[in-house]
Every structure is written in C-alpha cells, then in structure tokens.
Design an enzyme around this catalytic site. Structure first.
Site, short mmCIF file in Angstrom:
data_model
loop_
_atom_site.label_atom_id
_atom_site.label_comp_id
_atom_site.label_asym_id
_atom_site.label_seq_id
_atom_site.Cartn_x
_atom_site.Cartn_y
_atom_site.Cartn_z
N ASP A 35 -5.71 7.90 29.89
CA ASP A 35 -4.95 6.73 30.31
C ASP A 35 -3.77 6.52 29.36
O ASP A 35 -3.97 6.28 28.17
CB ASP A 35 -5.87 5.50 30.30
CG ASP A 35 -5.14 4.25 30.74
OD1 ASP A 35 -4.90 4.10 31.96
OD2 ASP A 35 -4.79 3.42 29.88
N LYS B 293 1.52 4.14 33.78
CA LYS B 293 1.80 2.79 34.28
C LYS B 293 3.29 2.51 34.40
O LYS B 293 4.12 3.15 33.75
CB LYS B 293 1.17 1.75 33.32
CG LYS B 293 -0.32 1.99 33.10
CD LYS B 293 -0.92 0.95 32.16
CE LYS B 293 -2.38 1.24 31.90
NZ LYS B 293 -2.57 2.37 30.97
N HIS C 100 1.66 -2.27 35.25
CA HIS C 100 1.05 -2.59 33.95
C HIS C 100 0.69 -4.08 33.82
O HIS C 100 -0.37 -4.43 33.32
CB HIS C 100 2.01 -2.17 32.82
CG HIS C 100 1.31 -1.87 31.53
ND1 HIS C 100 1.75 -0.91 30.66
CD2 HIS C 100 0.19 -2.38 30.98
CE1 HIS C 100 0.93 -0.86 29.60
NE2 HIS C 100 -0.02 -1.74 29.79
N TYR D 162 3.12 3.01 25.46
CA TYR D 162 2.22 3.49 24.39
C TYR D 162 2.87 4.58 23.54
O TYR D 162 2.40 4.87 22.44
CB TYR D 162 0.92 4.07 24.98
CG TYR D 162 0.10 3.14 25.84
CD1 TYR D 162 0.28 1.76 25.81
CD2 TYR D 162 -0.88 3.65 26.69
CE1 TYR D 162 -0.47 0.92 26.61
CE2 TYR D 162 -1.65 2.81 27.49
CZ TYR D 162 -1.43 1.45 27.46
OH TYR D 162 -2.20 0.64 28.25
#
Length: 322
Positions: free
Chosen positions: A52, A87, A120, A57
């Site tokens: 994921d 996302k 998100h 990130y």
C-alpha cells in the site's frame, strides 16, 4: 530460504482478489530509497503480496524498483501475483485531474496498472504540493461526484483493476453510491482495538465494500496514530496466555473482524511476526475482553479544519463519529 507464508485472500466487489495483509509504506522516518527497495524485496521473499503506497508517502519509486527486481529474480512468477495499491492526493480531487494523477503514479511505480486506486481523503486542497503540510485555509469544497467519475475512468481505461476510498464515513459512502456506476471496492480507514469501527464495518459489509485497516498497531506518526496501544492490559494478558506478542493479538483481532490488515514495519523480525497471524485464532472470551477497551480515534484530522472551509469542526469531517 525461509518458508513463504500464504496470506488469505478476499474477493472484492470488482471480482478481483485482494490479499488480506498488506505492507504499508507510510512513515515519518522513511529509509533511503535503496534501503527501502531492499526492504520491500525482503518482504516479497517472506510472503507479502499486497503493498500500500501513495504519492504523499514518497515510496512509490522504491516500491516499483522492488517489484521489478522481484520479477527479475523469480520471487514471483508474474505481475498479477502482486497487489499494488496507491492513492489520489487531495490536490488532484477533480474530474479532469484524476487520470493524469494515476498516470504519474504508474510512471513512478513503473507499472501499467495498479490493483487498487483510492481517494486518499474526502476533500480538496487548493495547493499543488503532495504534502501533509497543509494550510487549513487551502481546504476547499470537494466535488465527490466528479472525482468519482474520474476514478471510474481509471477503471475503464484499465489503469486500475479496482477503485475505492479512504477515510470515508458511512454518510460519505452513501453520498458517493447515489451517483456511482462502479461502487467502491474498498474503504481504507483507521481501525484498531483502540478504534474498533463496529458501525462502519457493519455498514460497509451491507454495501459490499471491503474495509482495510490502517494504523492497526496504533502507530506513532506525527500526524496520526494511537500511541500506547500495545501497552493496553487486555492485549498484554491475551498475548501472554497465547504465547504471542501484543502486536500479533492486535493484528489478529482486525483480521477476525473481516478487515484487511495494513502493517508497517521495516524491521526484519517484526515483518516476519506480522505475517504470523493466520494459523491461530482469538476465542470468544478474548474477543469480549478486547471489546471492553476504551475507544479513541487516533487521527482526528485537525489539519483539514478551518472556519471558512467545508469542514468547520472535527465532528463535521467525521460526520459525528469521533
């Protein structure tokens, strides 16, 4: 070579299979790119098949390199043995921005498609930065209908096998379903023994939406988490009786609720332990003990609250479920 642990799968409403334990890649302390790629390769060797990620990130490129290396080395026979989720960030939640945003993610991942693409957060940020450093006055009304049309287009273009949402309440999913042609396959939310999400789980089950749990061990991130979760006396007691770690008990509890577990550890030993939650179970009395744990949402989302924005309070963001 270590024995590869088989992770159970669930069939999503899209018809695709999703492994029920994922390696999360969000961290306030991300290792260097090369080291991160190496960690992901180790994870694939151990048996992780679901990863994921998200643009925010900063882990998409490292993950993409790990996928390429795993295929090259024969750790997995083909791309379809891995389940990759990314996302759509809040600065892109507009009809015409969705497909280009996914194409950029695919470029960073070096892939032709993702297995799951998620919105998100249910909001729009008037700021091009892919960063959690949000000026609250930049949070503006979110065009849910238009954004979801963009997500559906990602499916129709075969850029995403399944589409879904993240951090959506029951009310927001109901709103989305009023106009959706393709229903969301997954709702990824904070869920742990300290924030059990019973009502949302029940609602999603009724609607055929699979729940995926982020922060199942509480996390200690700067912006999210429920620190101290692993010190909860009920967890420690059960762990001692079961000869398991408190973390394993917490993860097993999420799995037994019928949710996908997203774990995030870059420590080799803990990565192995996080996979060892499938060949035993919690008994009724142990589940009842866990039900008594005081509840507290770890991520309140204050960063999205502004007196002139669409969400003027934490209660509004979460539709009263705080």
């Amino acid at each position: 070579m270590e024995e590869v642990i088989q992770v159970p799968m669930a069939k999503l409403n899209s018809g695709h299979q999703m492994p029920l334990l994922a390696m999360g890649t969000a961290s306030p302390w991300l290792p260097e790119a090369e080291q991160l790629t190496s960690i992901f390769i180790d994870a694939i060797e151990m048996g992780y098949r679901h990863f994921d990620t998200a643009p925010i990130y900063g882990s998409e490129e490292a993950l993409g390199r790990a996928v390429a290396a795993a295929l090259q080395r024969g750790l997995v026979a083909s791309r379809d043995q891995l389940f990759i989720s990314t996302k759509l960030w809040c600065s892109e939640t507009e009809r015409h921005l969705v497909v280009p945003a996914l194409r950029r993610s695919l470029g960073r991942l070096g892939l032709d498609y993702v297995d799951l693409y998620l919105i998100h957060w249910p909001l729009r940020v008037n700021d091009a930065a892919e960063s959690f450093e949000i000026e609250t006055e930049n949070v503006i009304p979110f065009d849910m209908k238009g954004t979801w049309e963009g997500m559906e287009e990602c499916c129709n273009l075969n850029l995403a096998k399944s589409i879904g949402v993240s951090n959506f309440t029951s009310i927001k999913i109901s709103q989305l379903l009023q106009n959706a042609t393709i229903p969301p396959a997954v709702n990824q939310v904070e869920m742990s023994v300290a924030w059990q999400q019973a009502k949302l789980l029940e609602f999603c089950r009724e609607k055929g939406v699979y729940v995926s749990a982020w922060s199942p061990l509480g996390a200690n991130g700067a912006l999210w988490g429920n620190p101290g979760l692993l010190e909860i006396p009920q967890l420690k007691d059960i762990a001692m009786a079961k000869h398991k770690s408190p973390a394993q008990v917490a993860l097993r509890w999420v799995y037994q609720q019928g949710a996908c577990v997203i774990v995030r550890s870059f420590n080799h030993e803990r990565m192995k332990q996080n996979l060892q939650i499938f060949n035993w179970e919690l008994e009724e009395e142990e589940l009842a003990k866990i039900q008594q744990i005081p509840q507290r949402r770890g991520c309140k989302g204050e960063v999205f609250i502004h007196s002139n924005g669409p969400y003027k309070s934490v209660e509004e963001l979460w539709d009263g479920d705080v």
